[in-house]
Design a protein around this motif. Structure first.
Motif, PDB file in Angstrom:
ATOM      1  N   ARG A  75       0.825  -1.205   0.000  1.00 43.70           N
ATOM      2  CA  ARG A  75       0.000   0.000   0.000  1.00 43.70           C
ATOM      3  C   ARG A  75       0.856   1.252   0.000  1.00 43.70           C
ATOM      4  NH1 ARG A  75      -3.138  -0.727   5.342  1.00 43.70           N
ATOM      5  NH2 ARG A  75      -0.967  -1.180   5.897  1.00 43.70           N
ATOM      6  N   LYS A  76       2.015   1.161   0.624  1.00 43.11           N
ATOM      7  CA  LYS A  76       2.915   2.302   0.749  1.00 43.11           C
ATOM      8  C   LYS A  76       4.070   2.265  -0.241  1.00 43.11           C
ATOM      9  CE  LYS A  76       4.081   3.456   4.906  1.00 43.11           C
ATOM     10  NZ  LYS A  76       4.587   3.350   6.311  1.00 43.11           N
ATOM     11  N   ASN A  77       4.201   1.169  -0.997  1.00 41.76           N
ATOM     12  CA  ASN A  77       5.319   0.990  -1.928  1.00 41.76           C
ATOM     13  C   ASN A  77       6.659   1.098  -1.208  1.00 41.76           C
ATOM     14  OD1 ASN A  77       3.353   0.784  -3.892  1.00 41.76           O
ATOM     15  ND2 ASN A  77       4.038   2.538  -5.088  1.00 41.76           N
ATOM     16  N   VAL A  78       6.756   0.387  -0.119  1.00 35.71           N
ATOM     17  CA  VAL A  78       7.969   0.412   0.691  1.00 35.71           C
ATOM     18  C   VAL A  78       8.386  -1.017   1.020  1.00 35.71           C
ATOM     19  CG1 VAL A  78       9.005   1.122   2.880  1.00 35.71           C
ATOM     20  CG2 VAL A  78       7.465   2.671   1.686  1.00 35.71           C
ATOM     21  N   VAL A  79       9.679  -1.269   0.929  1.00 35.12           N
ATOM     22  CA  VAL A  79      10.247  -2.524   1.384  1.00 35.12           C
ATOM     23  C   VAL A  79      11.208  -2.214   2.530  1.00 35.12           C
ATOM     24  CG1 VAL A  79      12.092  -2.503  -0.354  1.00 35.12           C
ATOM     25  CG2 VAL A  79      11.402  -4.670   0.717  1.00 35.12           C
ATOM     26  N   TYR A  80      11.211  -3.077   3.533  1.00 37.82           N
ATOM     27  CA  TYR A  80      12.001  -2.872   4.732  1.00 37.82           C
ATOM     28  C   TYR A  80      13.030  -3.977   4.903  1.00 37.82           C
ATOM     29  CZ  TYR A  80       7.947   0.019   5.934  1.00 37.82           C
ATOM     30  OH  TYR A  80       6.930   0.944   5.923  1.00 37.82           O
ATOM     31  N   LEU A  81      14.064  -3.659   5.640  1.00 40.45           N
ATOM     32  CA  LEU A  81      15.019  -4.665   6.083  1.00 40.45           C
ATOM     33  C   LEU A  81      15.310  -4.426   7.553  1.00 40.45           C
ATOM     34  CD1 LEU A  81      16.761  -7.077   5.106  1.00 40.45           C
ATOM     35  CD2 LEU A  81      18.660  -5.449   4.911  1.00 40.45           C
ATOM     36  N   GLN A  82      14.783  -5.289   8.398  1.00 37.97           N
ATOM     37  CA  GLN A  82      15.077  -5.239   9.817  1.00 37.97           C
ATOM     38  C   GLN A  82      16.353  -6.018  10.073  1.00 37.97           C
ATOM     39  OE1 GLN A  82      13.357  -3.675  12.471  1.00 37.97           O
ATOM     40  NE2 GLN A  82      15.230  -4.267  13.575  1.00 37.97           N
ATOM     41  N   MET A  83      17.340  -5.366  10.634  1.00 37.43           N
ATOM     42  CA  MET A  83      18.641  -5.966  10.865  1.00 37.43           C
ATOM     43  C   MET A  83      18.894  -6.032  12.361  1.00 37.43           C
ATOM     44  SD  MET A  83      20.871  -4.117   7.870  1.00 37.43           S
ATOM     45  CE  MET A  83      20.818  -2.539   8.717  1.00 37.43           C
ATOM     46  N   ASN A  84      19.062  -7.233  12.877  1.00 37.32           N
ATOM     47  CA  ASN A  84      19.325  -7.453  14.288  1.00 37.32           C
ATOM     48  C   ASN A  84      20.672  -8.132  14.476  1.00 37.32           C
ATOM     49  OD1 ASN A  84      16.710  -6.476  14.985  1.00 37.32           O
ATOM     50  ND2 ASN A  84      15.838  -8.503  14.599  1.00 37.32           N
ATOM     51  N   THR A  85      21.163  -8.073  15.695  1.00 34.87           N
ATOM     52  CA  THR A  85      22.432  -8.705  16.047  1.00 34.87           C
ATOM     53  C   THR A  85      23.506  -8.357  15.017  1.00 34.87           C
ATOM     54  OG1 THR A  85      21.034 -10.538  16.824  1.00 34.87           O
ATOM     55  CG2 THR A  85      23.402 -10.834  16.998  1.00 34.87           C
ATOM     56  N   LEU A  86      23.624  -7.080  14.761  1.00 30.05           N
ATOM     57  CA  LEU A  86      24.539  -6.623  13.721  1.00 30.05           C
ATOM     58  C   LEU A  86      25.993  -6.908  14.071  1.00 30.05           C
ATOM     59  CD1 LEU A  86      22.687  -3.369  12.801  1.00 30.05           C
ATOM     60  CD2 LEU A  86      23.371  -5.128  11.154  1.00 30.05           C
ATOM     61  N   LYS A  87      26.758  -7.231  13.040  1.00 33.53           N
ATOM     62  CA  LYS A  87      28.167  -7.549  13.156  1.00 33.53           C
ATOM     63  C   LYS A  87      28.983  -6.554  12.334  1.00 33.53           C
ATOM     64  CE  LYS A  87      27.074 -12.492  13.308  1.00 33.53           C
ATOM     65  NZ  LYS A  87      27.299 -13.800  12.655  1.00 33.53           N
ATOM     66  N   PRO A  88      30.248  -6.362  12.675  1.00 32.34           N
ATOM     67  CA  PRO A  88      31.079  -5.464  11.875  1.00 32.34           C
ATOM     68  C   PRO A  88      31.095  -5.825  10.395  1.00 32.34           C
ATOM     69  CG  PRO A  88      32.179  -5.935  13.924  1.00 32.34           C
ATOM     70  CD  PRO A  88      30.957  -6.816  13.888  1.00 32.34           C
ATOM     71  N   GLU A  89      31.027  -7.102  10.069  1.00 34.10           N
ATOM     72  CA  GLU A  89      31.034  -7.517   8.673  1.00 34.10           C
ATOM     73  C   GLU A  89      29.758  -7.164   7.926  1.00 34.10           C
ATOM     74  OE1 GLU A  89      31.091 -11.479  11.082  1.00 34.10           O
ATOM     75  OE2 GLU A  89      31.747  -9.407  11.376  1.00 34.10           O
ATOM     76  N   ASP A  90      28.748  -6.660   8.626  1.00 33.71           N
ATOM     77  CA  ASP A  90      27.548  -6.150   7.972  1.00 33.71           C
ATOM     78  C   ASP A  90      27.738  -4.733   7.447  1.00 33.71           C
ATOM     79  OD1 ASP A  90      25.951  -8.479   8.503  1.00 33.71           O
ATOM     80  OD2 ASP A  90      25.648  -7.752  10.554  1.00 33.71           O
ATOM     81  N   THR A  91      28.852  -4.121   7.779  1.00 35.29           N
ATOM     82  CA  THR A  91      29.125  -2.763   7.327  1.00 35.29           C
ATOM     83  C   THR A  91      29.172  -2.714   5.805  1.00 35.29           C
ATOM     84  OG1 THR A  91      30.328  -2.169   9.330  1.00 35.29           O
ATOM     85  CG2 THR A  91      30.801  -0.888   7.356  1.00 35.29           C
ATOM     86  N   ALA A  92      28.343  -1.866   5.221  1.00 42.21           N
ATOM     87  CA  ALA A  92      28.235  -1.773   3.767  1.00 42.21           C
ATOM     88  C   ALA A  92      27.231  -0.687   3.420  1.00 42.21           C
ATOM     89  CB  ALA A  92      27.775  -3.107   3.167  1.00 42.21           C
ATOM     90  N   VAL A  93      27.185  -0.359   2.140  1.00 46.21           N
ATOM     91  CA  VAL A  93      26.091   0.434   1.614  1.00 46.21           C
ATOM     92  C   VAL A  93      25.002  -0.536   1.181  1.00 46.21           C
ATOM     93  CG1 VAL A  93      25.336   2.098  -0.122  1.00 46.21           C
ATOM     94  CG2 VAL A  93      27.628   2.272   0.875  1.00 46.21           C
ATOM     95  N   TYR A  94      23.798  -0.299   1.631  1.00 47.27           N
ATOM     96  CA  TYR A  94      22.674  -1.185   1.351  1.00 47.27           C
ATOM     97  C   TYR A  94      21.763  -0.570   0.304  1.00 47.27           C
ATOM     98  CZ  TYR A  94      23.881  -4.275   5.193  1.00 47.27           C
ATOM     99  OH  TYR A  94      24.520  -5.182   6.012  1.00 47.27           O
ATOM    100  N   TYR A  95      21.358  -1.393  -0.664  1.00 42.80           N
ATOM    101  CA  TYR A  95      20.522  -0.970  -1.769  1.00 42.80           C
ATOM    102  C   TYR A  95      19.299  -1.867  -1.888  1.00 42.80           C
ATOM    103  CZ  TYR A  95      24.960   1.104  -3.360  1.00 42.80           C
ATOM    104  OH  TYR A  95      26.141   1.793  -3.453  1.00 42.80           O
ATOM    105  N   CYS A  96      18.208  -1.311  -2.354  1.00 41.05           N
ATOM    106  CA  CYS A  96      17.053  -2.119  -2.710  1.00 41.05           C
ATOM    107  C   CYS A  96      16.895  -2.127  -4.225  1.00 41.05           C
ATOM    108  CB  CYS A  96      15.772  -1.609  -2.046  1.00 41.05           C
ATOM    109  SG  CYS A  96      15.243   0.039  -2.549  1.00 41.05           S
ATOM    110  N   LYS A  97      16.303  -3.212  -4.756  1.00 39.03           N
ATOM    111  CA  LYS A  97      16.102  -3.308  -6.193  1.00 39.03           C
ATOM    112  C   LYS A  97      15.043  -4.339  -6.521  1.00 39.03           C
ATOM    113  CE  LYS A  97      18.567  -5.485  -9.245  1.00 39.03           C
ATOM    114  NZ  LYS A  97      17.492  -5.947 -10.155  1.00 39.03           N
TER     115      LYS A  97
END
Length: 114
Positions: A75-97
């Protein structure tokens, strides 16, 4: 024109959580599976998560399985990414497509560091 606007990134400590959002326009959002990708400096872009058109099936890269959760609001044309228990190796630029549309937004920076 296709627009993909990622937001919600920031600096977070290891073990912390963050929710990313992607506002999409310029195409019929509900017809397209949506995906999250990420790219760290000096590394290739990798697929992180995907969700079917109706949100019924979700898949994740092994590296984030059990920690990240993708969802969408058609309805809102939105996609989400809930990220938990984050680790240093998750460091990045995040993109949707979306599948089949070869446009990229500016992404949102996620930095996991003490």
């Amino acid at each position: 024109q296709v627009q993909l606007v990622e937001s919600g990134g920031g600096l977070v400590q290891p073990g912390g959580s963050l929710r990313l959002s992607c506002a999409a326009s310029g195409f019929t959002f509900r017809y397209y599976p949506m995906n999250w990708y990420r790219q760290a400096p000096g590394q290739e872009r990798e697929w992180v998560a995907g969700v079917t058109r109706d949100g019924g099936v979700k898949k994740y890269a092994d590296s984030v399985q059990g920690r990240f959760s993708i969802s969408r609001d058609n309805r809102k044309n939105v996609v989400y990414l809930q990220m938990n228990t984050l680790k240093p190796e998750d460091t990045a630029v995040y993109y949707c497509k979306p599948d089949g549309i070869e446009n990229w937004g500016r992404g949102t920076q996620v930095t996991v560091s003490s």
